[in-house]
Structures are given as structure tokens and as C-alpha cells.
Design an enzyme around this catalytic site. Structure first.
Site, mmCIF file in Angstrom:
data_model
loop_
_atom_site.group_PDB
_atom_site.id
_atom_site.type_symbol
_atom_site.label_atom_id
_atom_site.label_comp_id
_atom_site.label_asym_id
_atom_site.label_seq_id
_atom_site.Cartn_x
_atom_site.Cartn_y
_atom_site.Cartn_z
ATOM 1 C CD GLU A 1 -3.133 -1.311 2.190
ATOM 2 O OE1 GLU A 1 -4.200 -1.293 2.116
ATOM 3 O OE2 GLU A 1 -2.429 -0.755 3.388
ATOM 4 C CG ASP B 1 -7.744 -5.482 4.725
ATOM 5 O OD1 ASP B 1 -7.299 -5.795 5.914
ATOM 6 O OD2 ASP B 1 -8.064 -4.551 4.157
ATOM 7 C CD GLU C 1 -10.264 -1.900 8.183
ATOM 8 O OE1 GLU C 1 -9.972 -1.492 7.003
ATOM 9 O OE2 GLU C 1 -8.954 -2.522 8.708
#
Length: 697
Positions: free
Chosen positions: A276, A349, A377
Site C-alpha cells: 500500500e 483483509d 474495521e
């Protein structure tokens, strides 16, 4: 005259009543700050120890202030080598805690108290930890914010106007934090975000880390830091951060020496590299092992470790889920023995449900550690009640088959099957400055469960839920509640609610293997967004990349005819996942792109099954509301109303998930929503332009 006297008398009675009411409410009000450590002693215990240290002093204090065993009992703390006790393990009896280390005594004290307070018998067997290093990863930034933090700002870092100043209030909070972690066996913490600031290794910043480490140390918590791989260039004045460059190697050795001189029990570094946009060894034509080994050599003389994250994926890759395996398997056996590859539980993820990452068990010559996410998340942030231990239990018990039947993820990472010099497990923390630490009172259960599972990776989610509820919500004397009534009317239904909550959120958000179809507005990952895909962003950040809905059907084809990611699993899993008939339906759309009229095992076609599953999840959350409302007499008012409010929000958001996903996918399926389930409440056009984290609060 009498009327005036009567009025004054009534006023006095009213004031007295209000004072009594305020006192009662005050006694019954709890903000959750004490977590699962609310118990007070019901008797006296005489704790005897010839050993003296700050850690032993903490153990004695904890026993004396929370003892609920036999009154006037004598308890001996014995540090004596026992060949069956490993690391900081311990052995209990009614009159003794035996361990090889001071920390073993402390952990034994907390276990003894937990058993007393939850009504369990004393287990006289040896109690050893499953993993040597049991670590929280804080995604805290130096400006005080927290990436993916839903419980307020960082407990470690302030806004930059305050710089690196430390107050007595800070130290008191860190002590409470350390105590809570020690009580569940957590022995390490990464103080900052994996997307690290370049300032993390500056001397000024390290001075504050030193103070934090000193507060945490008596509770057995090592401090770790996440650092930028390019630090030699960013703050060291070097022209390169090439891991094979002699000047770079020397810079890291000098910086490591500086850190250990300040913090002798420093744990080591966590590295996010070539992921990332974060810099890494591949920027210089080097491998992950080149970068990790250079750092491992720097910390090895001090007993430190390097946690090297395997979360990597390239722009426009054929299948993001397969890249980590492709990059790391060729390097198996090339890492130093104090390098641990940190692998997220699933291959994408932290999704609500994923098959386990195929790296588990496949890396046979390299230490591998699971990375779990405690903060929610992708599971409703701190707004939704989701007991994550059910997900983690499913993950740890997953059989990789790498070394035959029984090669579970737990056994391939805890040293049971493969020889690992160090074993570890990490959890991305959900802790912030909110009074209740976690934003949602029930989110505390996930912090608790992570610690308990890190210590014992065979413990059941049901046992932990039972413990946590008894420790966290047991009635106080002021509530005048019959213990039997409390257990029947509170403990039993709320424990079932917790155990059902994970499956419910999967059903109303991403059932049957759907994944990563979240609203991406402002990078929130909250609420449905199967339509998300603005122009100009990389394709694997769009929802369509994962669900691939079209007029034919839905799902990501990872079979040998698709991306081939199924080939990364060992037989018989590869064949099981490859064959649509044998693929578990919970992973069906993870591995297969299927027609809307595909016939499910229950006889329904796929489209109808999606509709019924979304509806079932929504109805389960509605039922949670009813269950919670019934327990009002058995819990303090503050926590009751705060959880009640959260459940209202969760129910509303579950409706949004159902409506958004079904109305969007209906555009492709061209089929009606079955008439025997609830009708959509929201219009798709409205949801398409709504920021769910703001407008629908």
C-alpha cells in the site's frame, strides 16, 4: 400556617427523595472503565512470598484486593523451576501459585482470581501459554489520531501541540492499560501505526517510548515499534535504505543499540514493507528476506524479534487474495530464526468471513504468526455488537492439512508441528480514550477474548463469553439482585446473544462468501457499498472487483478456471473448494462465480437464498433488541441505555445492508425479492448518495 408548614415538609421530602434517587443512580451507574476487573475482596488472604519485586508486589496487591476464596486463607507464591512449566506458565493449588518466573506468578494470580469470581474450580494442572509473545498492535498516530480507531484518540500519543510531553494522568492510564492486559495474559504492545511516522525513531520520540515502557514493564509488557523501512534515508541522512548497503546496516545497528540502551526489554520492530505504498526492500531490487534479515541481525544480540507483515498486494493483480502466497512461499527457509512472518487470518483483509490464509501451514521452515483484528474495521466499527471470538475460533480450528489431518492453523503457528524459535500472535487493538476504552461496552469482550485465546488457543468462545459476562456485568450489592435470577434472566440470554452475533452480522452484510463490498466513501469501510467504484482508483479498491455481479450471476471465480487461487490450498481442501458441490456454502461465492438460479443444498435458487439470508440476519438483530430490553432490571442504568442505543443503530444499519445489497444486486438478477420476507425500507437511489457514517447516525 399549617399549609405553609406542610408545603415546606413536602419540599424537604422531595429533596430527600431526589438525593436518595441521585445516590441510587450514582451507585448503579458504571461507565465501563473498570472493564472485567470490577471485583472486590469478600475475605482476607495472607499472601506469603520470599521473592520481592514490583511484579510480585502487584500480584500480592491483586490477590488481596479481589480475593473471593476462603476467608483468612494462606497462599504461597513460589518461584521454583518445574520442568513441565514453560515460559511464564504456572501451576495452581488452593494454597500455592508456582511458576518459573515472576510473571508466571502474576498470571497465576489473575487466573486464580478469575476462577474464584466466575465460580470455576481450581485447575491444579500446569497452565502454559500457547504463544510466547501475545501482542497488541496499536494503529495509533503521533498526532493522537488512530487509523481504524473507533473509541476516541490514542492513549499513548497527544496532538502535536503537546509534543511528547508525559503527564501523571498519562502514566495512570497506561498503568490501568497494562493491568488489564496482564490480567488476560497479553505481554506486548506495538505503540504505533503500521503506516509509521518517519519521526518514530527520532531521539525525542524514543524518550517518550522509554517512559511508556517503564510503566508497562512491571506488568510484563514489552514495547515494540512499527518503523519505516526507509528510516535511514528519511531521518538518518543516508542516500539509500538498501538493506545490503553497509552504511544502512550500520545505521540500523547503531539505532537499535540506542533503543536497547534506553529500553533494555524492548521487544523489536514491526515492519509493513512494499505494501500500500509503504517503502521496502523491493524498491532496491531486494527480497522480503533480505530486508527482514538485516533488521533481525540488528536486534538479535538483545533478544529482539522482527515481525514482518505479509499483507502485500499489487496494483491490478489478477487476484489480490493470492499475492502474499506467491511472494513469500519461494522465500520459505530464507529468514532468520528471529523473524516472524505476520499473516492476517484471511487472504484479503480482515473480512467478516474468509477462508484461512493459505500461508498458514505452507511455510514450514519459517516462523509464522496470526494477525487478528480486534477493532471492527469491517464489522460495524464500535457501533455494532459483534463477538469476534466465534470468528477467531473458526479460524484457529481450520485444518490446513499440510501435515495431515489435525494440522490446524493453531497447531501450525504455536510450535506444536513446526519448530519455531519464537511463537507469537497479534491483535489490532480497539482501545482509545473513551471512558469504556473500546467505544462499545461489548467491544471489551473482543479485547478480553483475544488475550485469553492468545494464552490458550484451544479455549472455546462460549467459555470466554461466560467468563467475561460474569466478570463485567455481575450485579453489585446495591442492585439487590438474586444471583440465580441474574444468571437465568441475564447471563443465559446475553451469552447466547453474543454467540449468535457474529453469524448474524455475516448474514446481513456479506453472506455465502461475498466480501469487500463496503461503502468506500471517505475510506470508512462502514455500511454497504456493492456499487462503490469511483473513477480513477485502482480496481482492487472497488466492490465490483470482488462480487463480479452481472446478468449471469455473482461471485469471484478462484477455481483453476478462474484466478487459480484455490491451488494454494493443500489437498483435500483444494479439491473441496474447487468443486462447487463440495465447497462449503459459507465460502461459495468466495471461490465460485455462479448463476442466479444455481440450486442450493436446501433447494432454493441462489438469488432467493441471498434474500432469505439477508432477511434472517436483520431479524436476528431485531431479536437482539428485544433480548436486551428484557435484561434492564439486572444491569446498571448507564450501560443498559448505552448498549440499547447501539443496538438501535445496529438494527437500522442491518436494514440498510439488506436493502442496499438486495436492491443493487436485483438490477443484475432481474428477479423479485421473495414476497414472504420484509420489504425494503430505503430506496437504492438514496443509499447510493448517502454517507452512512454521518447522515444515518
Amino acid at each position: 400556617m399549617n399549609s405553609i408548614f406542610n408545603i415546606k415538609l413536602e419540599m424537604k421530602k422531595t429533596v430527600a427523595f431526589l438525593i436518595l434517587l441521585f445516590t441510587t443512580l450514582h451507585l448503579h451507574a458504571e461507565d465501563g472503565h473498570h472493564l472485567w476487573l470490577r471485583a472486590k475482596s469478600t475475605g482476607v488472604v495472607n499472601v506469603i512470598s520470599v521473592h520481592k519485586s514490583s511484579t510480585i508486589a502487584i500480584a500480592k496487591q491483586e490477590l488481596q484486593q479481589a480475593w473471593q476464596g476462603k476467608n483468612n486463607a494462606k497462599l504461597v507464591l513460589t518461584i521454583k523451576k518445574h520442568k513441565g512449566i514453560k515460559g511464564d506458565g504456572f501451576k495452581l493449588s488452593e494454597n500455592e501459585i508456582q511458576a518459573n518466573t515472576e510473571l508466571g506468578i502474576l498470571y497465576g494470580a489473575y487466573e486464580l482470581l478469575r476462577r474464584q469470581q466466575t465460580g470455576q474450580t481450581i485447575d491444579t494442572g500446569i497452565n502454559n501459554p500457547s504463544y510466547e509473545r501475545r501482542i497488541l498492535n496499536h494503529w495509533d498516530n503521533l498526532d493522537g489520531s488512530i487509523e481504524r480507531g473507533y473509541a476516541g484518540n490514542s492513549i499513548f500519543w497527544h496532538d502535536m501541540e503537546k509534543g511528547y510531553a508525559v503527564t501523571d494522568k498519562d502514566k495512570a492510564l497506561w498503568k490501568e492499560y497494562a493491568r488489564a492486559n496482564a490480567s488476560i495474559g497479553i505481554n506486548g504492545t506495538v505503540l504505533n501505526n503500521v503506516n509509521s511516522s518517519k519521526l518514530m525513531l527520532t531521539s525525542q520520540c524514543l524518550e517518550k517510548v522509554k517512559v511508556i515502557a517503564e510503566v508497562l514493564h512491571p506488568y510484563g509488557m514489552k514495547t515494540y515499534l512499527s518503523v519505516k523501512f526507509s528510516s535511514p534515508t528519511l531521518i538518518g541522512g543516508l542516500k539509500t535504505s538498501d538493506p545490503l548497503n553497509p552504511e544502512v546496516i550500520k545505521w540500523w545497528k547503531d539505532k537499535t543499540k540506542e533503543i536497547y540502551k534506553m529500553i533494555p526489554d524492548f521487544g523489536g520492530f514491526l515492519i509493513k514493507a512494499n505494501s500500500e505504498g509503504e517503502p521496502g526492500p523491493q524498491d532496491y531490487g531486494r527480497t522480503h528476506s533480505d530486508g527482514a534479515n538485516m533488521l533481525a541481525d540488528a536486534v538479535k544480540p538483545y533478544g529482539g524479534i522482527i515481525m514482518w507483515r505479509a499483507f502485500v498486494y499489487a496494483v491490478n493483480s489478477k487476484d489480490r487474495a493470492g499475492q502474499a502466497y506467491n511472494e513469500f512461499i519461494p522465500l520459505d527457509g530464507q529468514f532468520r530464526d528471529n523473524v516472524i512472518i505476520q499473516v492476517k487470518n484471511g487472504p484479503v483483509d480482515f473480512q467478516p468471513r474468509e477462508p484461512f490464509n493459505p500461508l498458514f501451514g505452507a511455510m514450514k521452515k519459517t516462523s509464522v504468526m496470526p494477525e487478528l483484528q480486534i477493532t471492527q474495521e469491517y464489522l460495524g466499527h464500535s457501533e455494532q455488537l459483534v463477538y469476534l471470538a466465534k470468528m477467531w475460533e473458526e479460524f484457529l480450528k481450520s485444518d490446513t492439512h499440510q501435515e495431515g489431518v489435525g494440522s490446524t492453523v493453531a497447531r501450525t503457528t504455536d510450535g506444536s508441528i513446526f519448530s519455531q524459535k519464537y511463537t507469537a500472535i497479534a491483535g489490532v487493538a480497539n482501545i482509545g480514550l473513551d471512558a469504556n476504552w473500546c467505544g462499545h461496552h461489548f467491544a471489551q469482550s473482543n479485547w478480553y477474548a483475544f488475550g485469553r485465546m492468545a494464552w490458550n488457543n484451544q479455549i472455546t468462545s462460549e467459555k470466554m463469553a461466560d467468563e467475561w459476562l460474569k466478570l463485567t456485568f455481575s450485579p453489585t450489592e446495591e442492585m439487590n439482585t438474586n444471583p440465580t435470577d441474574w444468571q437465568t434472566n441475564f447471563l443465559v440470554p446475553i451469552k447466547k446473544l453474543m454467540l449468535d452475533s457474529y453469524e448474524a452480522v455475516v448474514r446481513y452484510s456479506m453472506p455465502l462468501g461475498l466480501h469487500h463490498i463496503f461503502a468506500g466513501l471517505n475510506n470508512t469501510h462502514y455500511g454497504p457499498g456493492p456499487w462503490f467504484g469511483p473513477k480513477g482508483i485502482r480496481t482492487d479498491w472497488t466492490a465490483a472487483y470482488y462480487h463480479k455481479a452481472d446478468s449471469f450471476g455473482i461471485g469471484f471465480d478462484r477455481t483453476t478456471k478462474g484466478s487459480g487461487a484455490v491451488n494454494q490450498y493443500h489437498e483435500p481442501l483444494k479439491s473441496q473448494f474447487e468443486n462447487v458441490e463440495s465447497c462449503p456454502e459459507i465460502y461459495l461465492l468466495w471461490f465460485h462465480h455462479l448463476p442466479w438460479d444455481y440450486k442450493m443444498k436446501n433447494g432454493r435458487m441462489l438469488w432467493d437464498e441471498l434474500c432469505y439470508t439477508y432477511d434472517k440476519g436483520l431479524n436476528e438483530v431485531r431479536q437482539f433488541q428485544k433480548i436486551w430490553d428484557k435484561v434492564q432490571p439486572y444491569i446498571d442504568e448507564q450501560r443498559f441505555y448505552e448498549v440499547q442505543s447501539k443496538l438501535r443503530r445496529q438494527c437500522r444499519d442491518a436494514q440498510i445492508w439488506k436493502d442496499g445489497c438486495l436492491l443493487y444486486f436485483q438490477q443484475f438478477s432481474k428477479r423479485p425479492i421473495p414476497f414472504d420476507i420484509g420489504r425494503p425500507v430505503y430506496d437504492l437511489d438514496y443509499l447510493l448518495k448517502t454517507d452512512l457514517t454521518k447522515t444515518l447516525n
